[in-house]
Write a protein that holds these residues in place. Structure first.
Motif, short mmCIF file in Angstrom:
data_model
loop_
_atom_site.label_atom_id
_atom_site.label_comp_id
_atom_site.label_asym_id
_atom_site.label_seq_id
_atom_site.Cartn_x
_atom_site.Cartn_y
_atom_site.Cartn_z
N ASP A 187 34.81 60.73 51.03
CA ASP A 187 33.65 61.59 50.77
C ASP A 187 32.35 61.04 51.34
OD1 ASP A 187 35.31 63.32 49.24
OD2 ASP A 187 35.04 62.04 47.49
N ALA A 188 32.46 60.11 52.30
CA ALA A 188 31.26 59.45 52.82
C ALA A 188 30.28 60.45 53.45
CB ALA A 188 31.64 58.39 53.84
N HIS A 189 30.76 61.37 54.25
CA HIS A 189 29.87 62.29 54.95
C HIS A 189 29.06 63.13 53.94
CE1 HIS A 189 31.03 61.61 59.11
NE2 HIS A 189 32.29 61.53 58.70
N GLU A 190 29.75 63.64 52.92
CA GLU A 190 29.07 64.46 51.93
C GLU A 190 28.07 63.65 51.12
OE1 GLU A 190 32.26 64.23 52.42
OE2 GLU A 190 32.97 66.24 53.00
N VAL A 191 28.46 62.45 50.75
CA VAL A 191 27.59 61.61 49.94
C VAL A 191 26.36 61.18 50.74
CG1 VAL A 191 27.40 59.38 48.76
CG2 VAL A 191 29.45 60.79 48.46
N LEU A 192 26.56 60.78 51.99
CA LEU A 192 25.45 60.30 52.81
C LEU A 192 24.46 61.40 53.16
CD1 LEU A 192 27.32 57.86 55.23
CD2 LEU A 192 25.91 57.28 53.24
N GLU A 193 24.92 62.65 53.15
CA GLU A 193 24.02 63.77 53.43
C GLU A 193 23.03 64.01 52.29
OE1 GLU A 193 23.48 65.76 56.01
OE2 GLU A 193 24.90 64.66 57.27
N THR A 194 23.43 63.63 51.08
CA THR A 194 22.60 63.97 49.92
C THR A 194 22.03 62.76 49.18
OG1 THR A 194 24.59 64.03 48.52
CG2 THR A 194 23.89 66.11 49.55
N GLN A 195 22.55 61.56 49.49
CA GLN A 195 22.14 60.38 48.74
C GLN A 195 21.51 59.34 49.67
OE1 GLN A 195 22.49 60.12 45.34
NE2 GLN A 195 23.29 62.21 45.36
N ASN A 196 20.66 58.49 49.13
CA ASN A 196 20.04 57.41 49.87
C ASN A 196 21.02 56.23 49.93
OD1 ASN A 196 18.49 54.76 49.97
ND2 ASN A 196 16.86 56.22 50.45
N ILE A 197 21.38 55.83 51.15
CA ILE A 197 22.38 54.78 51.32
C ILE A 197 21.92 53.47 50.71
CG2 ILE A 197 21.53 54.23 53.63
CD1 ILE A 197 25.15 53.87 52.29
N SER A 198 20.63 53.21 50.75
CA SER A 198 20.11 51.97 50.16
C SER A 198 20.39 51.92 48.66
CB SER A 198 18.60 51.87 50.42
OG SER A 198 18.07 50.72 49.80
N ARG A 199 20.10 53.02 47.97
CA ARG A 199 20.36 53.05 46.52
C ARG A 199 21.86 53.02 46.23
NH1 ARG A 199 15.78 56.63 46.43
NH2 ARG A 199 17.11 58.47 46.49
N LEU A 200 22.64 53.70 47.07
CA LEU A 200 24.10 53.70 46.88
C LEU A 200 24.65 52.28 47.00
CD1 LEU A 200 25.10 56.84 48.98
CD2 LEU A 200 25.26 56.61 46.48
N HIS A 201 24.19 51.55 48.01
CA HIS A 201 24.66 50.18 48.22
C HIS A 201 24.25 49.31 47.04
CE1 HIS A 201 25.85 46.49 49.87
NE2 HIS A 201 24.89 46.28 50.77
N ALA A 202 23.00 49.41 46.61
CA ALA A 202 22.51 48.59 45.50
C ALA A 202 23.24 48.91 44.20
CB ALA A 202 21.01 48.80 45.32
#
Length: 433
Positions: A399-414
């Motif tokens: 689900d990376a493509h869908e998640v990255l379209e709507t979420q900030n990768i920095s916050r996701l990583h943290a």
């Protein structure tokens, strides 16, 4: 032709190498690698350093271990762990395969180089299998174990045989050569005399040159603070010769202006010029000159400023490498200035001047990446309850493509999303087996 356009490393595949039972790293113009400690980031670096070491003409044992020269000078540091830890748990061989885009007259061709190395308990290290294939140039350039007409391997443990590509003069079967088994065939053929057909030597040299133009910068502010001999144009792996490299850059007005622009944006210093006073031995040390006349030498410049200057020096210097590997790219830089370094690297790699691979632990860094770079980002991880390290593209996580379209990768990583997504990926892979 620009040197960086002559060849490009497309991927490296590792089999039974250190913590990798089997993994492949597909590399873009700029590839960022993320992952927890002990996930395999540094082992990928070791795989690339092994290939680079081969290009320097070292034996396999020297490449894995150390290379000392006259006077007790350490010329090559070798791989972490040496021969005792170079193979995956329980194995006695490892294989590395590298895919390139190389220059062949007016065409770009895909080339694949593969070497399999045996490591014995006695400490002996030798080539088990090796080959080079170039698309459109026959079945192989050379191969120790081709599918058809394989050469007889000598009983002498110090040699192995390879078959060369077919030539009109050779007929249906290419020539067989006996080579030393403690060095790769690649470099022996590249250095050979007229006994080897010219096109075989040429392709081997292309791959050797590509591997030789790799730099693994592990920058040390302490090293960068040492005065350097005037005229030195190559930045050392630890940042040695920084002042002389910068002085040469500043001799060209456009490069000097670019350097000043970058450093003004990175730091609060109002830098308008660089000066290079010499000491009584003739060595020089860089000073940053501000508009008010204040001078800040390398002795008192911040670690982050020196690291940034070294990276700029590597890219803008007289002989930039085709390939750079940086560990923990964010070290010494304030998070709000990371985007400046990334702009520099992405501009350099996008222009084809240098290919860059870098590791990071910084969530903020991911947020500044361009989409093209984010698509090439790799996640290193360790399979649960095993010692097997693996690599997966960030965009290939569930689900990376869908998640990255709507979420900030920095916050996701943290927040640990990468680790959770990797767990799902491992489960899915195990279910497919």
């Amino acid at each position: 032709m620009n040197p960086a356009e002559k060849s490009r490393l497309n991927y490296v595949q590792m089999e039974r190498f250190k913590g990798f039972e089997q993994a492949r790293a597909d590399l873009g113009d700029f590839t960022v690698i993320v992952g927890t400690n002990a996930a395999g980031k540094s082992n990928l670096r070791d795989a690339l350093r092994f290939l680079h070491g081969l290009s320097r003409g070292y034996t396999l044992l020297e490449t894995i271990g150390e290379k000392w020269i006259e006077g007790g000078v350490l010329q090559w540091k070798g791989l972490r762990g040496g021969i005792k830890e170079v193979v995956f748990s329980g194995a006695n061989t490892f294989a590395l395969e590298a895919g390139f885009r190389i220059d062949d007259a007016t065409k770009k061709r895909a080339a694949t180089y593969r070497i399999e190395v045996r490591v014995e308990d006695s400490g002996r290290v030798f080539v088990d299998r090796e080959k080079l294939v170039v698309d459109g140039r026959g079945e192989f350039i050379f191969d120790s174990h081709p599918d058809s007409n394989p050469p007889s391997q000598p009983t002498d443990p110090h040699h192995f045989s390879v078959r060369l590509k077919k030539t009109p003069r050779a007929g249906f079967v290419g020539k067989t050569l006996s080579l030393l088994s403690d060095r790769p065939a690649l470099t022996q053929l590249a250095e050979s005399n007229q006994e080897v057909p010219r096109d075989v030597r040429t392709f081997c040299r292309e791959v050797v040159d590509a591997l030789a133009s790799m730099r693994f910068l592990d920058l040390s502010p302490d090293q960068m603070r040492f005065p350097s001999v005037k005229g030195q144009k190559i930045l050392g792996d630890r940042g040695e010769n920084l002042s002389s490299v910068l002085e040469l850059i500043c001799q060209e007005e456009s490069s000097k202006s670019a350097l000043i622009k970058w450093i003004r944006e990175l730091t609060p210093l109002d830098v308008v010029d660089f000066e290079f006073p010499s000491d009584q031995t003739g060595k020089i040390l860089v000073q940053l000159k501000e508009a008010n006349g204040r001078l800040t030498s390398a002795y008192s410049a911040s670690d982050g400023t020196l690291r940034f200057l070294a990276m700029v020096g590597a890219f803008l210097g007289a002989e930039p490498a085709r390939f750079y590997f940086f560990e923990e790219l964010e070290t010494g830089l304030h998070p709000t200035r990371l985007h400046l370094l990334l702009q520099l690297i992405e501009r350099q790699s996008r222009s084809g001047l240098s290919q860059v691979v870098a590791t990071t632990h910084s969530p903020q860094l991911l947020a500044f990446l361009e989409k093209q770079t984010l698509n090439a980002t790799l996640v290193a991880y360790r399979a649960e309850n095993t010692s097997d390290q693996r690599l997966i593209r960030l965009v290939d996580l569930p689900d990376a493509h869908e998640v990255l379209e709507t979420q900030n990768i920095s916050r996701l990583h943290a927040a640990g999303w990468l680790e959770d997504a990797v767990s799902f990926a491992i489960t899915a892979t195990d279910c497919d087996k």
